[in-house]
Every structure is written in structure tokens, then in C-alpha cells.
Design a protein around this motif. Structure first.
Motif, PDB file in Angstrom:
ATOM      1  N   MET A  35       9.392  -9.371   1.821  1.00  0.00           N
ATOM      2  CA  MET A  35       9.824  -9.292   0.427  1.00  0.00           C
ATOM      3  C   MET A  35       9.678  -7.866  -0.088  1.00  0.00           C
ATOM      4  O   MET A  35       8.613  -7.274   0.006  1.00  0.00           O
ATOM      5  N   ALA A  36      10.764  -7.337  -0.601  1.00  0.00           N
ATOM      6  CA  ALA A  36      10.755  -5.915  -0.961  1.00  0.00           C
ATOM      7  C   ALA A  36      10.213  -5.690  -2.377  1.00  0.00           C
ATOM      8  O   ALA A  36      10.320  -6.555  -3.237  1.00  0.00           O
ATOM      9  N   ILE A  37       9.637  -4.502  -2.590  1.00  0.00           N
ATOM     10  CA  ILE A  37       9.275  -4.043  -3.930  1.00  0.00           C
ATOM     11  C   ILE A  37      10.242  -2.907  -4.249  1.00  0.00           C
ATOM     12  O   ILE A  37      10.428  -2.002  -3.426  1.00  0.00           O
ATOM     13  N   ILE A  38      10.880  -2.966  -5.402  1.00  0.00           N
ATOM     14  CA  ILE A  38      11.814  -1.897  -5.726  1.00  0.00           C
ATOM     15  C   ILE A  38      11.303  -1.063  -6.890  1.00  0.00           C
ATOM     16  O   ILE A  38      10.430  -1.478  -7.646  1.00  0.00           O
ATOM     17  N   GLY A  39      11.865   0.127  -7.009  1.00  0.00           N
ATOM     18  CA  GLY A  39      11.544   1.004  -8.133  1.00  0.00           C
ATOM     19  C   GLY A  39      12.732   0.991  -9.082  1.00  0.00           C
ATOM     20  O   GLY A  39      13.876   0.989  -8.634  1.00  0.00           O
ATOM     21  N   ILE A  40      12.450   0.959 -10.381  1.00  0.00           N
ATOM     22  CA  ILE A  40      13.543   0.876 -11.351  1.00  0.00           C
ATOM     23  C   ILE A  40      13.394   1.935 -12.434  1.00  0.00           C
ATOM     24  O   ILE A  40      12.324   2.096 -13.019  1.00  0.00           O
ATOM     25  N   ASP A  41      14.479   2.665 -12.668  1.00  0.00           N
ATOM     26  CA  ASP A  41      14.555   3.554 -13.823  1.00  0.00           C
ATOM     27  C   ASP A  41      15.362   2.796 -14.866  1.00  0.00           C
ATOM     28  O   ASP A  41      16.574   2.673 -14.757  1.00  0.00           O
ATOM     29  N   ARG A  96       2.221  -0.116   0.008  1.00  0.00           N
ATOM     30  CA  ARG A  96       1.352   0.517   0.994  1.00  0.00           C
ATOM     31  C   ARG A  96       2.107   0.965   2.237  1.00  0.00           C
ATOM     32  O   ARG A  96       1.672   0.715   3.371  1.00  0.00           O
ATOM     33  N   ALA A  97       3.238   1.613   2.019  1.00  0.00           N
ATOM     34  CA  ALA A  97       4.009   2.143   3.153  1.00  0.00           C
ATOM     35  C   ALA A  97       3.142   3.162   3.887  1.00  0.00           C
ATOM     36  O   ALA A  97       2.502   4.006   3.275  1.00  0.00           O
ATOM     37  N   ALA A  98       3.155   3.048   5.211  1.00  0.00           N
ATOM     38  CA  ALA A  98       2.273   3.890   6.021  1.00  0.00           C
ATOM     39  C   ALA A  98       2.572   5.372   5.805  1.00  0.00           C
ATOM     40  O   ALA A  98       1.669   6.198   5.752  1.00  0.00           O
ATOM     41  N   ASP A  99       3.864   5.699   5.619  1.00  0.00           N
ATOM     42  CA  ASP A  99       4.231   7.113   5.498  1.00  0.00           C
ATOM     43  C   ASP A  99       3.943   7.687   4.114  1.00  0.00           C
ATOM     44  O   ASP A  99       4.233   8.842   3.848  1.00  0.00           O
ATOM     45  N   LEU A 100       3.390   6.873   3.216  1.00  0.00           N
ATOM     46  CA  LEU A 100       3.049   7.403   1.893  1.00  0.00           C
ATOM     47  C   LEU A 100       1.553   7.364   1.658  1.00  0.00           C
ATOM     48  O   LEU A 100       1.076   7.608   0.564  1.00  0.00           O
ATOM     49  N   ARG A 101       0.814   7.034   2.725  1.00  0.00           N
ATOM     50  CA  ARG A 101      -0.611   6.816   2.528  1.00  0.00           C
ATOM     51  C   ARG A 101      -1.341   8.051   2.035  1.00  0.00           C
ATOM     52  O   ARG A 101      -2.352   7.979   1.375  1.00  0.00           O
ATOM     53  N   GLU A 102      -0.768   9.209   2.352  1.00  0.00           N
ATOM     54  CA  GLU A 102      -1.436  10.450   1.982  1.00  0.00           C
ATOM     55  C   GLU A 102      -1.259  10.807   0.513  1.00  0.00           C
ATOM     56  O   GLU A 102      -1.962  11.643  -0.024  1.00  0.00           O
ATOM     57  N   LEU A 103      -0.270  10.192  -0.137  1.00  0.00           N
ATOM     58  CA  LEU A 103       0.081  10.619  -1.491  1.00  0.00           C
ATOM     59  C   LEU A 103      -0.764   9.933  -2.553  1.00  0.00           C
ATOM     60  O   LEU A 103      -0.966   8.729  -2.518  1.00  0.00           O
ATOM     61  N   VAL A 104      -1.268  10.707  -3.492  1.00  0.00           N
ATOM     62  CA  VAL A 104      -2.013  10.136  -4.611  1.00  0.00           C
ATOM     63  C   VAL A 104      -1.293  10.560  -5.882  1.00  0.00           C
ATOM     64  O   VAL A 104      -0.973  11.723  -6.068  1.00  0.00           O
ATOM     65  N   LEU A 105      -0.989   9.616  -6.745  1.00  0.00           N
ATOM     66  CA  LEU A 105      -0.313   9.944  -7.985  1.00  0.00           C
ATOM     67  C   LEU A 105      -1.220   9.575  -9.143  1.00  0.00           C
ATOM     68  O   LEU A 105      -1.630   8.429  -9.280  1.00  0.00           O
ATOM     69  N   THR A 106      -1.578  10.553  -9.934  1.00  0.00           N
ATOM     70  CA  THR A 106      -2.369  10.213 -11.105  1.00  0.00           C
ATOM     71  C   THR A 106      -1.496  10.445 -12.325  1.00  0.00           C
ATOM     72  O   THR A 106      -0.492  11.112 -12.261  1.00  0.00           O
ATOM     73  N   ASP A 107      -1.884   9.875 -13.426  1.00  0.00           N
ATOM     74  CA  ASP A 107      -1.060   9.956 -14.609  1.00  0.00           C
ATOM     75  C   ASP A 107      -1.950  10.263 -15.795  1.00  0.00           C
ATOM     76  O   ASP A 107      -3.164  10.249 -15.678  1.00  0.00           O
ATOM     77  N   VAL A 108      -1.348  10.518 -16.937  1.00  0.00           N
ATOM     78  CA  VAL A 108      -2.167  10.702 -18.132  1.00  0.00           C
ATOM     79  C   VAL A 108      -1.922   9.569 -19.102  1.00  0.00           C
ATOM     80  O   VAL A 108      -0.879   8.932 -19.089  1.00  0.00           O
ATOM     81  N   CYS A 109      -2.907   9.354 -19.939  1.00  0.00           N
ATOM     82  CA  CYS A 109      -2.778   8.372 -21.007  1.00  0.00           C
ATOM     83  C   CYS A 109      -2.002   9.065 -22.132  1.00  0.00           C
ATOM     84  O   CYS A 109      -2.456  10.072 -22.653  1.00  0.00           O
ATOM     85  N   ASN A 124      12.656   3.460   5.678  1.00  0.00           N
ATOM     86  CA  ASN A 124      12.807   4.457   6.732  1.00  0.00           C
ATOM     87  C   ASN A 124      12.322   5.845   6.301  1.00  0.00           C
ATOM     88  O   ASN A 124      12.996   6.852   6.509  1.00  0.00           O
ATOM     89  N   GLY A 125      11.178   5.855   5.662  1.00  0.00           N
ATOM     90  CA  GLY A 125      10.581   7.143   5.320  1.00  0.00           C
ATOM     91  C   GLY A 125      11.237   7.876   4.174  1.00  0.00           C
ATOM     92  O   GLY A 125      10.992   9.056   3.977  1.00  0.00           O
ATOM     93  N   LYS A 126      12.113   7.203   3.423  1.00  0.00           N
ATOM     94  CA  LYS A 126      12.632   7.886   2.232  1.00  0.00           C
ATOM     95  C   LYS A 126      13.019   6.896   1.133  1.00  0.00           C
ATOM     96  O   LYS A 126      13.180   5.700   1.390  1.00  0.00           O
ATOM     97  N   ILE A 186       9.660   5.755  -4.671  1.00  0.00           N
ATOM     98  CA  ILE A 186       8.489   6.236  -3.927  1.00  0.00           C
ATOM     99  C   ILE A 186       7.242   5.472  -4.386  1.00  0.00           C
ATOM    100  O   ILE A 186       6.421   5.035  -3.575  1.00  0.00           O
ATOM    101  N   CYS A 187       7.125   5.283  -5.698  1.00  0.00           N
ATOM    102  CA  CYS A 187       5.969   4.533  -6.223  1.00  0.00           C
ATOM    103  C   CYS A 187       5.986   3.094  -5.712  1.00  0.00           C
ATOM    104  O   CYS A 187       4.932   2.514  -5.447  1.00  0.00           O
ATOM    105  N   ALA A 188       7.183   2.525  -5.592  1.00  0.00           N
ATOM    106  CA  ALA A 188       7.289   1.176  -5.037  1.00  0.00           C
ATOM    107  C   ALA A 188       6.789   1.183  -3.588  1.00  0.00           C
ATOM    108  O   ALA A 188       6.096   0.257  -3.158  1.00  0.00           O
ATOM    109  N   GLY A 189       7.109   2.236  -2.872  1.00  0.00           N
ATOM    110  CA  GLY A 189       6.624   2.377  -1.498  1.00  0.00           C
ATOM    111  C   GLY A 189       5.107   2.485  -1.452  1.00  0.00           C
ATOM    112  O   GLY A 189       4.443   1.915  -0.591  1.00  0.00           O
ATOM    113  N   MET A 190       4.551   3.220  -2.417  1.00  0.00           N
ATOM    114  CA  MET A 190       3.089   3.369  -2.476  1.00  0.00           C
ATOM    115  C   MET A 190       2.455   2.017  -2.772  1.00  0.00           C
ATOM    116  O   MET A 190       1.427   1.656  -2.224  1.00  0.00           O
ATOM    117  N   LYS A 191       3.102   1.283  -3.674  1.00  0.00           N
ATOM    118  CA  LYS A 191       2.611  -0.043  -4.063  1.00  0.00           C
ATOM    119  C   LYS A 191       2.634  -0.984  -2.860  1.00  0.00           C
ATOM    120  O   LYS A 191       1.737  -1.801  -2.667  1.00  0.00           O
TER     121      LYS A 191
END
Ligand code: ADP
Ligand code: MG
Length: 575
Positions: A1-7, A346-359, A20-22, A339-344
Motif C-alpha cells: 500500500m503506497a503513501i503519496i505526497g500531496i501539494d 521508511r524508504a531505505a534510500d531516504l534513511r539518512e535524511l532528517v527534516l525538521t520544521d519550525v512552529c 525507485n530512488g526518486k 520525498i516526505c511520503a518516502g520518509m514516512k
């Protein structure tokens, strides 16, 4: 089941998926990436979304709605034909359409999404967005700020260079300006600002008005339908000026007939006020972010209106910086959400990326106002632009003799008086009766990257009351599960490992050194502990790298007596 990103845009919406890594854009049924955020109800009650609905804005204005994102989280309603919709309902129809397109494209069910929202969206608007998604059958745990998404999209292909980047997002109805820093694998939004009444539509209107002015027509006395048509034409001409020198704007509907040749110079003349309005949020974001324009590495221009050469030139001149060439104005936010959907997921190729945000707003509690009773003051606990996740504490004292309980009321907003801010929730905590000011309570706010706010109030006897506030509706179990996650999440687990390794390395060095080098190691370790306790990923990453460099040199010195002992760098100032 896929997770998608939406703008989910004011003007256009897009979906993307990590494969596939992108991050890959998902085409709609018409094969296009952009789905206009327009909903229309046809005569037999069927719902149209996207281009078809957009075309009906002129033919069936009374059955068609657009730009409803501006009213998310408000009580405004739209009556289309015989049915009434909230902005939330309309957004959910757009989301459902994107979801169905994604299922068709991916050939599997899609039940979860990461949705991007403007950074300035407050609690009510974020909640409404989550509910809209739920109505469309999409679970949304994570909302990502649009500029963060754009920055992640821009950064990921460009290797691991550290940089400070300004994201300028001029869409159809809003301007969103943010500072984003990349340090190692941490991408972090450090300040946000904007103008939610400035976008491409204002240019369309200014062009239409300018045209009338030069042709001796009175824009305001044109019929609504004629005005709509003229604005539509104006938009087409504005877009044509992106890649051609001149374009002819004309109207001729039997009664009114006029034509004028437009150029970019003409456009700049007629839209001068709009250009000037762009600078204030840009300046504010540098101020809030504590960065000077000279320190800027990248200018990323996104949003459909960033196609306009006049806008690009104006901002480039203001900042003395050319925009990054390969930024993709229309798709960057969606690709970032992908990309955030991929992080969510837990895609192996995004494991290194950390995204922080501000309130994007201030969270605080009501404080008794001695000089104006009944008008409680806002006492901020988590300030606007704090890096998420964050956990901050305030100490408060009783205000009356014999007071036996404290009402903790939680507010969001930037105003001095609570009555002007938004009440998010409240709790009550008993306190042992005593003289005023003798009993204290500690109030801790913990706010995570998914928008879950945990409030904990503790009195001097250790008695605690807790309140969990979340945007969007969630079941009790869900909230409980998230709460557990939150307890773990205060620092990224992978980061923790790296930090622990760094502390261990320092302690080992301490053990094998003597004299001033040993003192330096001890001082650095002390300082590092302080940085760790801020729980701010960006600061921690910087400090970790600093320690790494120093330890490298110290180890080289120990291994080679010919080297001078290392000097620590002078960077303490940023704590
Ligand atoms: P939103 O984020 O608000 O949904 P978009 O980023 O999709 O908006 O931008 C939509 C706006 O961009 C519209 O006002 C549209 O006129 C404008 N736009 C799109 N393409 C161009 C172009 N080539 N030149 C000028 N403006 C454009
Ligand atoms: Mg947008």
C-alpha cells in the motif's frame, strides 16, 4: 500500500510518490501533473474536479468553486446548485480525485498521504486540512510546510553540501518566504514569513485593470462575466510574457472591443505595488532567522508565479543573488511532499535524511493580568519559529492567598492579550493552599513535527495533569500511540546514536590526554552536552561536526608528536 505526497494548492494540486530512488509526479486522468483545485457540481448532481471544473468557472459560476483553500478552517460555505459545501468538503473532493488518480497510476490502494500546507497555516487550518484528507479516505499523520517540501526537493539531488537557502514561493494567491538550512543530512526550516493576500491572481487583476485604464474602459462597471473573461485573458497574456517579448490583449464581445500590446516593462509599470509588497516578508525572514542576506547560498524560487521573468529579476536584484537554475516552480512542493511520503514509508534510500520544521505560531498559556483584571496576558512557552520537535517549560506562581487550583488555558497566537488569540484547550491542577506567590507550577509544552501538542502541568507536590492537543481528528488509541512515539521522538534515534558515539570518543580522548588538551576536551564535552539538551537537530548536527573535526585533529596530534596541538574553533556564540 503506497503513501503519496500531496501539494494541495490554492490554484493547482499535485501528487507524487517515492519510487525507485526518486520522487515521481503522478499524472491525473488527463495525463497532466497539475490538477486545478476547482470543484463544480453539474446539473444532475455529479461532481467535476480539475480542468473540467475550471472551465465551468465561466460557464457555470454559480455551480463552481475555486480558491477555497483561502477559507480552510473558517465557517464560510459554498452553495453549488442545491448543495452546500464547506472549504473542507471541497478540498476533500480534490484530494479524493488525486487519490483515485494515484490508485489508477500505481495499481494499488492508497490510504495514506503526507500533505503540504502553507507554513503560516494556523491550528484551525491544519486541522481542517487533516479532516479534508480523512473525508477523502486518506490518513494524514504528517503535514509538511510547503517551503520545507520545496527545499527538500531542491536539496536532495545536490549532494550533501551545507547551505543556507531562501525559498520564495509565489503561487496563485499567496506568497510564502522561508529560510531553510541544510547541514549534513539535516534539512531545517529556520524561519518563515509571507503574505497570504499576494499571488498570481493579483497580477491578473492588475493587468486587467491596467488594460482598461489604457483603453479608456471602466473595469468596475463591466459585467461580472465580462470581468471574469478579461481576467482570464489577462492571465493568459501574463503567462505568455514568460517566454515572449510582447503579447496582444484584446476583448471583443460585440459591445466592448479593445486591444493593447503588452510587454514586461508595461507589466512592471502596472504591477509596481505588487512587486514592492514582496520585499517585506523577505526582510522579515532574514531578521527572524538571524541570517544576513550576504550569507545566503541558494535562492530557490517556486510557485507558478515564479515563472514570471519580472518577478525573478526583482527578487534577484533585491537579494543580489541569481535564483537556482534547476528549481521547478510548479512541481517542487509536490516532489518534496513525495520525498516526505518516502520518509514516512521508511524508504531505505531516504534513511539518512532528517527534516525538521519550525512552529509557525506561538503557543503559550494565559497569565493573570494584575493591572487589567479580566484581560489575561499571553505568556509564550513555545515561540514562533521554534525548531520542531521541541519541548519547553515555563514556571508560574499562584496569584491569590489560599488559591487551591490553577486553570491552565492554552493559546495560540501572536497577540499580547489572550482574548485576541485562539484558545486550544485547558486543564485544571490543584495546588496546596498558601500565600500568593508561594506555590509554583511548572508547565511543559512538547510539540512534535506532526502537530501534536502535549501540555503537562506539575505542582510542587509532584501532582501532574496532562492534556494532549492535536490537529485533525484522531481516535483515543491513535493519540495514545502517538504520545508514546512522542516520548521517544524528542530526539531522532539515529542522531542519538551518532551523538552517543561522539561523547564516547571524547571520553576516550580525555582518558588518553593530559594538560591543556585534556581540558579542552572536557570543555568541549560540557558544551556538547548543553547543545544536546536543546534537542534542536540543526544545532546538534553542527556541534557534532565541530567535535568531529576537533577530535580528528586531536587524534592526529596524539599519533604524530610533530604536529602542534589543535586549537578549538570559536563557535560558541551560537548557543
Ligand atoms: P498555488 O500554489 O496557489 O496553487 P501555483 O504555484 O500552482 O499556485 O501557481 C499558480 C499561479 O501561477 C497562477 O496565478 C498562474 O497564473 C501562475 N502561473 C503559472 N504559470 C505561469 C507562467 N508561465 N507565467 C506566469 N505565471 C504563471
Ligand atoms: Mg503552491
Amino acid at each position: 500500500m503506497a503513501i503519496i505526497g500531496i501539494d494541495l494548492g490554492t490554484t493547482n494540486s499535485l501528487a507524487a510518490v517515492w519510487r525507485n530512488g526518486k520522487s515521481e509526479l503522478i499524472p491525473n486522468a488527463a495525463g497532466e501533473a497539475l490538477t486545478p483545485s476547482v470543484v463544480s457540481v453539474d446539473e444532475d448532481g455529479g461532481v467535476l474536479v480539475g480542468r473540467a471544473a475550471r472551465d465551468r468557472l465561466i460557464s457555470h459560476p454559480e455551480r463552481t468553486a475555486a480558491r477555497f483553500k483561502r477559507f480552510m478552517g473558517t465557517a464560510k460555505t459554498y452553495t453549488l446548485g442545491s448543495r452546500t459545501f464547506t472549504p473542507e468538503d471541497l478540498s476533500s473532493l480534490v484530494l479524493r480525485s488525486l487519490r483515485e488518480d494515484a490508485e489508477a497510476y500505481l495499481g494499488e490502494p492508497v490510504e495514506e498521504a503526507v500533505v503540504s500546507v502553507p507554513a503560516y497555516f494556523a491550528e484551525a487550518q491544519r486541522s481542517a486540512t487533516k479532516r479534508a484528507a480523512a473525508l477523502a479516505g486518506l490518513k494524514v499523520e504528517r503535514l509538511v510546510n510547503e517551503p520545507s517540501a520545496a527545499a527538500v526537493a531542491g536539496h536532495i539531488g545536490q549532494g550533501g553540501e551545507d547551505k543556507v537557502c531562501l525559498v520564495f514561493d509565489l503561487g496563485g494567491g499567496t506568497l510564502d518566504v522561508s529560510l531553510v538550512e541544510r547541514f549534513g543530512n539535516v534539512v531545517s526550516v529556520t524561519a518563515v514569513s509571507g503574505d497570504n493576500r499576494l499571488g498570481g491572481a493579483d497580477f491578473d487583476l492588475a493587468v486587467a485593470r491596467g488594460f482598461c485604464e489604457d483603453c479608456g474602459l471602466d473595469f468596475d462597471s463591466l459585467s461580472p462575466r465580462r470581468r471574469e473573461l478579461l481576467i482570464r485573458q489577462a492571465e493568459r497574456c501574463k503567462m505568455a510574457l514568460t517566454n515572449q517579448e510582447r503579447v496582444i490583449l484584446s476583448i471583443d464581445d460585440g459591445t466592448v472591443s479593445a486591444a493593447l500590446t503588452l510587454s514586461n516593462e508595461w507589466l512592471i509599470r502596472k504591477c509596481g505595488a505588487l512587486f514592492r509588497r514582496m520585499t517585506a516578508p523577505v526582510q522579515r525572514v532574514f531578521l527572524d532567522g538571524g541570517v544576513s542576506p550576504q550569507e545566503l547560498d541558494d535562492l530557490v524560487m517556486v510557485g507558478g508565479s515564479s515563472h514570471m521573468p519580472a518577478v525573478r529579476r526583482y527578487i534577484a536584484r533585491t537579494l543580489h543573488k541569481e535564483p537556482v537554475k534547476d528549481s521547478r516552480p510548479d512541481t517542487a512542493v509536490a516532489l518534496g511532499a513525495g520525498i516526505c511520503a518516502g520518509m514516512k514509508a521508511r524508504a531505505a534510500d531516504l534513511r539518512e535524511l532528517v527534516l525538521t520544521d519550525v512552529c509557525p505560531f506561538t503557543l503559550g498559556v494565559a497569565r493573570y493580568n494584575e493591572s487589567e483584571q479580566g484581560r489575561d496576558l499571553m505568556s509564550p512557552i513555545i515561540e514562533r519559529n521554534s525548531v520542531l520537535p521541541t519541548s519547553k517549560m515555563g514556571i508560574y506562581y499562584t496569584v491569590r492567598d489560599g488559591q487551591d487550583k490553577v486553570d491552565v488555558r492554552v493559546f495560540q497566537g501572536e497577540n499580547r492579550y489572550c482574548e485576541d488569540n485562539t484558545l486550544l484547550g485547558q486543564l485544571q491542577l490543584p495546588v496546596p493552599p498558601a500565600r500568593r506567590g508561594e506555590q509554583s507550577i511548572r508547565i511543559r509544552f512538547t510539540y512534535d513535527i506532526n502537530g501534536l501538542l502535549e501540555v503537562e502541568a506539575v505542582n510542587e507536590t509532584g501532582r501532574a495533569e496532562r492534556l494532549v492537543l492535536q490537529n485533525g481528528d484522531m481516535t483515543a488509541q491513535e493519540a495514545e500511540r502517538r504520545l508514546k512515539e512522542l516520548a521517544r521522538l524528542k530526539l531522532h534515534p539515529r542522531e542519538q546514536e551518532e551523538c552517543r558515539a561522539m561523547v564516547a570518543r571524547g571520553e576516550r580522548l580525555y582518558a588518553v590526554t593530559v594538560g591543556s588538551l585534556r581540558e579542552q576536551v572536557a570543555e568541549l564535552l560540557d558544551w556538547y552536552q548543553k547543545v544536546l539538551s536543546t534537542q534542536e537537530a540543526l544545532k546538534i548536527a553542527k556541534a557534532t561536526r565541530r567535535l568531529d573535526r576537533f577530535f580528528d585533529r586531536a587524534e592526529a596530534y596524539l599519533g604524530d608528536a610533530a604536529l602542534p596541538p589543535p586549537e578549538p574553533e570559536d563557535e560558541e556564540a551560537d548557543l
